[in-house]
Design a protein around this motif. Sequence first.
Motif, mmCIF file in Angstrom:
data_model
loop_
_atom_site.group_PDB
_atom_site.id
_atom_site.type_symbol
_atom_site.label_atom_id
_atom_site.label_comp_id
_atom_site.label_asym_id
_atom_site.label_seq_id
_atom_site.Cartn_x
_atom_site.Cartn_y
_atom_site.Cartn_z
ATOM 1 N N ILE A 1 0.870 -1.175 0.000
ATOM 2 C CA ILE A 1 0.000 0.000 0.000
ATOM 3 C C ILE A 1 0.902 1.219 0.000
ATOM 4 O O ILE A 1 1.694 1.419 0.932
ATOM 5 N N GLY A 2 0.852 1.981 -1.072
ATOM 6 C CA GLY A 2 1.754 3.127 -1.236
ATOM 7 C C GLY A 2 1.547 3.709 -2.623
ATOM 8 O O GLY A 2 0.440 3.655 -3.163
ATOM 9 N N THR A 3 2.625 4.201 -3.237
ATOM 10 C CA THR A 3 2.444 4.837 -4.548
ATOM 11 C C THR A 3 2.617 3.828 -5.686
ATOM 12 O O THR A 3 3.341 2.839 -5.563
ATOM 13 N N SER A 4 1.974 4.126 -6.817
ATOM 14 C CA SER A 4 2.079 3.227 -7.981
ATOM 15 C C SER A 4 3.517 3.226 -8.495
ATOM 16 O O SER A 4 3.999 2.208 -9.001
ATOM 17 N N LYS A 5 4.205 4.372 -8.329
ATOM 18 C CA LYS A 5 5.583 4.472 -8.810
ATOM 19 C C LYS A 5 6.470 3.448 -8.083
ATOM 20 O O LYS A 5 7.207 2.686 -8.714
ATOM 21 N N VAL A 6 6.351 3.421 -6.767
ATOM 22 C CA VAL A 6 7.177 2.493 -5.993
ATOM 23 C C VAL A 6 6.749 1.044 -6.259
ATOM 24 O O VAL A 6 7.585 0.150 -6.414
ATOM 25 N N SER A 7 5.444 0.813 -6.367
ATOM 26 C CA SER A 7 4.993 -0.572 -6.607
ATOM 27 C C SER A 7 5.516 -1.077 -7.943
ATOM 28 O O SER A 7 5.878 -2.248 -8.071
ATOM 29 N N ASP A 8 5.583 -0.191 -8.954
ATOM 30 C CA ASP A 8 6.121 -0.604 -10.258
ATOM 31 C C ASP A 8 7.580 -1.020 -10.134
ATOM 32 O O ASP A 8 8.002 -2.021 -10.709
ATOM 33 N N VAL A 9 8.346 -0.227 -9.376
ATOM 34 C CA VAL A 9 9.774 -0.536 -9.209
ATOM 35 C C VAL A 9 9.913 -1.914 -8.549
ATOM 36 O O VAL A 9 10.679 -2.766 -8.994
ATOM 37 N N ILE A 10 9.127 -2.136 -7.503
ATOM 38 C CA ILE A 10 9.269 -3.378 -6.735
ATOM 39 C C ILE A 10 8.859 -4.595 -7.566
ATOM 40 O O ILE A 10 9.591 -5.581 -7.660
ATOM 41 N N ARG A 11 7.701 -4.524 -8.184
ATOM 42 C CA ARG A 11 7.221 -5.732 -8.885
ATOM 43 C C ARG A 11 8.115 -6.092 -10.064
ATOM 44 O O ARG A 11 8.275 -7.272 -10.386
ATOM 45 N N LYS A 12 8.711 -5.074 -10.706
ATOM 46 C CA LYS A 12 9.576 -5.349 -11.865
ATOM 47 C C LYS A 12 10.845 -6.079 -11.470
ATOM 48 O O LYS A 12 11.558 -6.609 -12.314
ATOM 49 N N GLN A 13 11.172 -6.052 -10.183
ATOM 50 C CA GLN A 13 12.413 -6.713 -9.745
ATOM 51 C C GLN A 13 12.254 -8.239 -9.678
ATOM 52 O O GLN A 13 13.227 -8.964 -9.553
ATOM 53 N N HIS A 14 11.016 -8.707 -9.744
ATOM 54 C CA HIS A 14 10.798 -10.162 -9.668
ATOM 55 C C HIS A 14 11.202 -10.791 -11.012
ATOM 56 O O HIS A 14 10.726 -10.350 -12.055
ATOM 57 N N PRO A 15 12.058 -11.812 -10.980
ATOM 58 C CA PRO A 15 12.512 -12.375 -12.258
ATOM 59 C C PRO A 15 11.414 -13.092 -13.038
ATOM 60 O O PRO A 15 11.522 -13.240 -14.257
ATOM 61 N N PRO B 1 7.706 -12.313 -13.256
ATOM 62 C CA PRO B 1 6.567 -11.506 -12.811
ATOM 63 C C PRO B 1 5.228 -12.263 -12.881
ATOM 64 O O PRO B 1 4.324 -12.004 -12.104
ATOM 65 N N HIS B 2 5.125 -13.226 -13.805
ATOM 66 C CA HIS B 2 3.847 -13.955 -13.919
ATOM 67 C C HIS B 2 3.573 -14.805 -12.680
ATOM 68 O O HIS B 2 2.455 -15.234 -12.447
ATOM 69 N N ARG B 3 4.615 -15.071 -11.885
ATOM 70 C CA ARG B 3 4.404 -15.869 -10.673
ATOM 71 C C ARG B 3 3.996 -15.012 -9.483
ATOM 72 O O ARG B 3 3.623 -15.539 -8.441
ATOM 73 N N LEU B 4 4.157 -13.716 -9.662
ATOM 74 C CA LEU B 4 3.921 -12.814 -8.529
ATOM 75 C C LEU B 4 2.478 -12.325 -8.527
ATOM 76 O O LEU B 4 2.031 -11.698 -9.476
ATOM 77 N N ARG B 5 1.769 -12.624 -7.454
ATOM 78 C CA ARG B 5 0.429 -12.039 -7.325
ATOM 79 C C ARG B 5 0.583 -10.712 -6.580
ATOM 80 O O ARG B 5 1.310 -10.647 -5.588
ATOM 81 N N CYS B 6 -0.088 -9.677 -7.075
ATOM 82 C CA CYS B 6 0.026 -8.371 -6.421
ATOM 83 C C CYS B 6 -1.316 -7.933 -5.846
ATOM 84 O O CYS B 6 -2.344 -8.029 -6.522
ATOM 85 N N VAL B 7 -1.274 -7.493 -4.614
ATOM 86 C CA VAL B 7 -2.450 -6.905 -3.977
ATOM 87 C C VAL B 7 -2.022 -5.484 -3.613
ATOM 88 O O VAL B 7 -1.206 -5.294 -2.710
ATOM 89 N N LEU B 8 -2.528 -4.503 -4.365
ATOM 90 C CA LEU B 8 -1.981 -3.152 -4.249
ATOM 91 C C LEU B 8 -3.058 -2.112 -3.937
ATOM 92 O O LEU B 8 -4.116 -2.103 -4.571
ATOM 93 N N GLY B 9 -2.755 -1.236 -2.993
ATOM 94 C CA GLY B 9 -3.593 -0.058 -2.726
ATOM 95 C C GLY B 9 -2.715 1.136 -3.054
ATOM 96 O O GLY B 9 -1.690 1.338 -2.401
ATOM 97 N N LEU B 10 -3.110 1.944 -4.059
ATOM 98 C CA LEU B 10 -2.160 2.938 -4.587
ATOM 99 C C LEU B 10 -2.709 4.363 -4.521
ATOM 100 O O LEU B 10 -3.480 4.692 -3.641
ATOM 101 N N ASP B 11 -2.293 5.186 -5.491
ATOM 102 C CA ASP B 11 -2.608 6.621 -5.483
ATOM 103 C C ASP B 11 -4.098 6.883 -5.748
ATOM 104 O O ASP B 11 -4.790 6.043 -6.316
ATOM 105 N N ALA B 12 -4.521 8.073 -5.398
ATOM 106 C CA ALA B 12 -5.893 8.490 -5.731
ATOM 107 C C ALA B 12 -5.991 10.007 -5.678
ATOM 108 O O ALA B 12 -5.183 10.660 -5.013
ATOM 109 N N LYS B 13 -6.931 10.533 -6.418
ATOM 110 C CA LYS B 13 -7.224 11.977 -6.356
ATOM 111 C C LYS B 13 -8.747 12.085 -6.444
ATOM 112 O O LYS B 13 -9.312 12.529 -7.449
ATOM 113 N N ASN B 14 -9.413 11.603 -5.405
ATOM 114 C CA ASN B 14 -10.877 11.515 -5.445
ATOM 115 C C ASN B 14 -11.515 12.895 -5.492
ATOM 116 O O ASN B 14 -11.270 13.726 -4.620
ATOM 117 N N PRO B 15 -12.374 13.139 -6.492
ATOM 118 C CA PRO B 15 -13.065 14.429 -6.537
ATOM 119 C C PRO B 15 -14.394 14.407 -5.790
ATOM 120 O O PRO B 15 -15.074 13.385 -5.732
#
Length: 532
Positions: A256-270, A272-286
């Motif tokens: 749970i954090g920013t999409s930018k950081v989550s992208d960096v982290i998930r891309k490090q997995h050799p 990626p198809h094996r990695l399940r991601c559960v992500l809570g990311l950015d928002a700008k709710n109007p």
Amino acid sequence: MMQYAIGLDNVPDKAKIDGPITQNYYLVNGKLKQWEGEMHEVYSPIQIVTVEGIGPRFLGSYPMLSEREALEALDAALNAYDQGTGFWPTLSVSARIEHMENFVDRMKKKQELIVNLLMWEIGKSFADSTKEFMRSVEYIEDTIEALKELDSESSKFVKADGIMGQIRRAPLGVVLCMGPFNYPLNETFTTLIPALIMGNTVVFKPPKLGVLLLSPLLEVFRDSFPPGVINTVYGAGSTIITPLMQSGKIDVLAFIGTSKVSDVIRKQHPKPHRLRCVLGLDAKNPGIILPDADLQAAVQECILGTLSFNGQRCTALKVLFVHESIADKFIELMSAAIAGLGKGLPWQDKVMVTPLPEPEKPSYLTELIKDAEKLGARVCNENGGTIEGNLVYPALVYPVTSEMRLYKEEQFGPIIPIIPYQDIAEPIDYLIESEYGQQVSVFGQDPDTMAKLIDPLVNQVCRFNMNSQCQRGPDVFPFTGRKDSAEGTLSVLDALRAFSIRTLVAAKESELNQAIIADIVNGKKSSFLSVP
Ligand code: G3H
């Protein structure tokens, strides 16, 4: 003297903590292992008065682990999982529930200390800190109940086309769990607890702020779960998270954090198809304030939506579209409401505006205001945007236009950008073009207009709030988002699904198979193939 600084002797008893807290250990393989290396010093956003002057209170320190300890934690989690054959992943659901019940009973005894640390470490008000603690306890209790129901449902045998089967949910493996600083306890637990109770093993990295408040729980984790089932790591992401991901041995990323950081982290997995991601990311709710809105009620909700915990909620209302015919009145009412808010230290009565925990935040928010002012907006409320220590006085910025940074940037702080609109197509287009897709709030009284907005907007976001602020709760409701806002859905029940996979035992309905199944079930020979 600064209005929001305090001498330690003047802190009320309910908010006193002994300190500093030296957490020179981390939890690995069922032990609180001593750490003698580099430590990170934690300072409170709350300024205190001492003989030396005014400055942030030193709260304590925690370890800055190296790659070695991160991999040690991973090994402990891998061993406890043992390719799915370990004690924890093969334990019966009822036995795992017993461990969790034990955990929550012991956790409740830490309420006072954790609530105080939430106030001192991230500046959250006493009321909201207490709410965060209670909500986490309830989340665990609701999770236990939901799993009991799910398990009893799954114990039924299903028959189709001459095949009988028992379909259950099984764990996924090792989960890397990373929570956010704004809800360091509650949001972290919304992934950590379901991950554990479903039989996964966990490497848990607390957020950048709000680390010490988890320290009282380390021994509770140690005593409530088998060795290696939960392990904690601390330090710089590039040092400890990168090797964990590059190992390819993390099965689930709960972040749970920013999409930018989550992208960096998930891309490090050799793989990626094996990695399940559960992500809570950015928002700008109007928030969209229609011309016929009940303005008093809308203002009340908009204050909660924009300023609860100083706007530091992923679900906060981060921009308000106000019909131009009511903009002046709305601003007048919002300004008056802001002037009446309690401002000060987290333990003060009815306080809402408190010091911000990120040291660099006040200057970032000032930059956003200056940028808007340069492009023609102004701060409409008295003292809006003024800073004392790390407390930023809420600012209503109007009129905000698409050239300004406040139009798109997620400020995550007490700045309220107001965009006047003529045509309802303007806020709708904003949502369509937005990088985010979490929630929207619409304020108005006419059912026909509301209906016309519901249909297009539910396909832009994942929650349409009618005359109500945006929020995650109640936790039994699904919480998710489109585009850069989330991956996966969390609610008490959805989270149990997110951290597990369906797997089944199936057999042709022969006499032999029926006899084998009866023997296994009656003799309680399997945790999986069983009935309650
Ligand atoms: O930061 C996001 C939190 O999940 C907010 O939860 O909207 O229920 O206060 P809430």
